[in-house]
Design an enzyme around this catalytic site. Structure first.
Site, PDB file in Angstrom:
ATOM      1  N   ARG A 169      -9.142  24.453 -34.100  1.00 55.89           N
ATOM      2  CA  ARG A 169     -10.085  23.907 -33.132  1.00 55.89           C
ATOM      3  C   ARG A 169      -9.530  22.711 -32.363  1.00 55.89           C
ATOM      4  O   ARG A 169      -9.646  22.675 -31.112  1.00 55.89           O
ATOM      5  CB  ARG A 169     -11.410  23.554 -33.829  1.00 55.89           C
ATOM      6  CG  ARG A 169     -12.464  22.889 -32.924  1.00 55.89           C
ATOM      7  CD  ARG A 169     -12.605  23.538 -31.568  1.00 55.89           C
ATOM      8  NE  ARG A 169     -12.785  24.981 -31.619  1.00 55.89           N
ATOM      9  CZ  ARG A 169     -12.576  25.787 -30.587  1.00 55.89           C
ATOM     10  NH1 ARG A 169     -12.166  25.303 -29.420  1.00 55.89           N
ATOM     11  NH2 ARG A 169     -12.760  27.083 -30.704  1.00 55.89           N
ATOM     12  N   LYS A 224     -12.091   9.457 -11.866  1.00 56.82           N
ATOM     13  CA  LYS A 224     -13.248  10.051 -12.541  1.00 56.82           C
ATOM     14  C   LYS A 224     -12.753  10.996 -13.632  1.00 56.82           C
ATOM     15  O   LYS A 224     -12.763  12.221 -13.498  1.00 56.82           O
ATOM     16  CB  LYS A 224     -14.135  10.773 -11.531  1.00 56.82           C
ATOM     17  CG  LYS A 224     -14.766   9.820 -10.517  1.00 56.82           C
ATOM     18  CD  LYS A 224     -15.578  10.549  -9.478  1.00 56.82           C
ATOM     19  CE  LYS A 224     -16.170   9.564  -8.476  1.00 56.82           C
ATOM     20  NZ  LYS A 224     -16.940  10.241  -7.404  1.00 56.82           N
ATOM     21  N   LYS A 244     -12.870  -1.516  -1.896  1.00 55.39           N
ATOM     22  CA  LYS A 244     -14.026  -0.655  -1.667  1.00 55.39           C
ATOM     23  C   LYS A 244     -15.191  -1.462  -1.100  1.00 55.39           C
ATOM     24  O   LYS A 244     -15.089  -2.683  -0.909  1.00 55.39           O
ATOM     25  CB  LYS A 244     -14.399   0.044  -2.982  1.00 55.39           C
ATOM     26  CG  LYS A 244     -13.277   0.944  -3.503  1.00 55.39           C
ATOM     27  CD  LYS A 244     -13.603   1.522  -4.870  1.00 55.39           C
ATOM     28  CE  LYS A 244     -14.635   2.617  -4.793  1.00 55.39           C
ATOM     29  NZ  LYS A 244     -14.107   3.832  -4.116  1.00 55.39           N
ATOM     30  N   ASP A 249     -14.713   7.323   3.949  1.00 53.36           N
ATOM     31  CA  ASP A 249     -15.627   7.689   2.867  1.00 53.36           C
ATOM     32  C   ASP A 249     -16.917   8.297   3.401  1.00 53.36           C
ATOM     33  O   ASP A 249     -17.634   7.671   4.193  1.00 53.36           O
ATOM     34  CB  ASP A 249     -15.944   6.445   2.020  1.00 53.36           C
ATOM     35  CG  ASP A 249     -16.813   6.760   0.829  1.00 53.36           C
ATOM     36  OD1 ASP A 249     -16.449   7.665   0.064  1.00 53.36           O
ATOM     37  OD2 ASP A 249     -17.859   6.117   0.676  1.00 53.36           O
TER      38      ASP A 249
END
Length: 276
Positions: free
Chosen positions: A96, A132, A164, A215
């Protein structure tokens, strides 16, 4: 990298085994040998093969492992990824944790390859990931992104300046933020600024930044921004990027397309181990 992987593998084994694999230890004699195979139950891009091998070797240093493919290879459904021969207890106990690494990393590589293929006719555009990532897995997940054929953005906060919206708000504007950063960083470090409108693009250009991140801008405004920048800075587009709109974004003339979904939205692929 090696010490990091060893710690991660040790942690994975420790959390699964705990004080012992009571099922396997009660059912299987300690000296019994066995063989098995890890098989793909769907088409996938292989990633994490050496890590999976290391998991088995940690419990049986004498285990014999054989793989025809390597990381980055496209594996068909039903194809054998890895064959194993060694101590049967070790094979069953390591199964596993080894599959967890292999399924998750192959899942990212497989997911990324779909995006990369969608940009096959736009070779000048570079597809990049973001920060992320799963805590503790960043190095591995970014490796999986490269295995799938895309590229890495920053590894972390330490290897690039990315100003940012919240930094800009805290500093009172783009010019002020860029000026403060430039006074303190090495001349070898590039400065990237995130903007959301053409006013921000112009202010970033006037500040002499190296990279401008557009963005959450629509395609029409991205085209305007690229035209205004005129190669005076590298242009990155980010935010709300979907597979369906990749080609449209690439045709605007941007240099980079960054997508958090490359890592945070990839599902684990289906692999299984069968004792023979």
């Amino acid at each position: 990298m090696t010490s990091f992987l060893n710690r991660l593998i040790d942690m994975a084994l420790a959390e699964d085994i705990g004080t012992g694999d009571i099922t396997t230890d009660y059912l299987i004699p300690g000296d019994r040998q066995g063989c098995g195979a890890i098989v793909a139950k769907e088409a996938l891009v292989l990633c994490g093969l050496d890590i999976a091998k290391t998991v088995f070797q940690r419990l049986d240093p004498d285990v014999r492992l054989h793989a025809d493919g390597k990381d980055g290879a496209e594996i068909a459904c039903g194809e054998t990824v890895l064959t194993l021969e060694g101590n049967l207890r070790a094979l069953l106990t390591a199964e596993r944790p080894a599959l967890n690494f292999l399924q998750h990393l192959s899942g990212i590589a497989t997911h990324v390859r779909i995006y990369v293929n969608a940009l096959s006719h736009h070779s000048r555009v570079r597809l990049v990931d973001t920060r992320k990532t799963t805590p503790g897995w960043r190095v591995l997940e970014k490796y999986a992104v490269r295995t799938g054929g895309a590229h890495n953005h920053r590894m972390g906060l330490f290897d690039g300046v990315l100003i940012k919206d919240n930094h800009i708000a805290a500093c009172g504007g783009i010019r002020q933020a860029v000026s403060a950063a430039r006074k303190q960083i090495s001349h070898l470090i590039k400065i990237e600024v995130e903007v959301s409108d053409l006013g921000g693009v112009n202010e970033a250009l006037e500040s002499g930044v190296d990279v401008i991140m557009l963005d959450n801008m629509d395609v029409a405004h991205i085209r305007e921004a690229v035209s205004a920048i005129q190669h005076r800075a590298v242009v990155e587009v980010s935010g709300g990027v979907t597979l369906e709109h990749l080609a449209d974004l690439a045709e605007t003339g941007v240099d980079l397309i960054s997508i958090g979904a490359l890592t945070h939205s990839a599902r684990a692929v289906d692999l299984s181990m069968r004792i023979q």
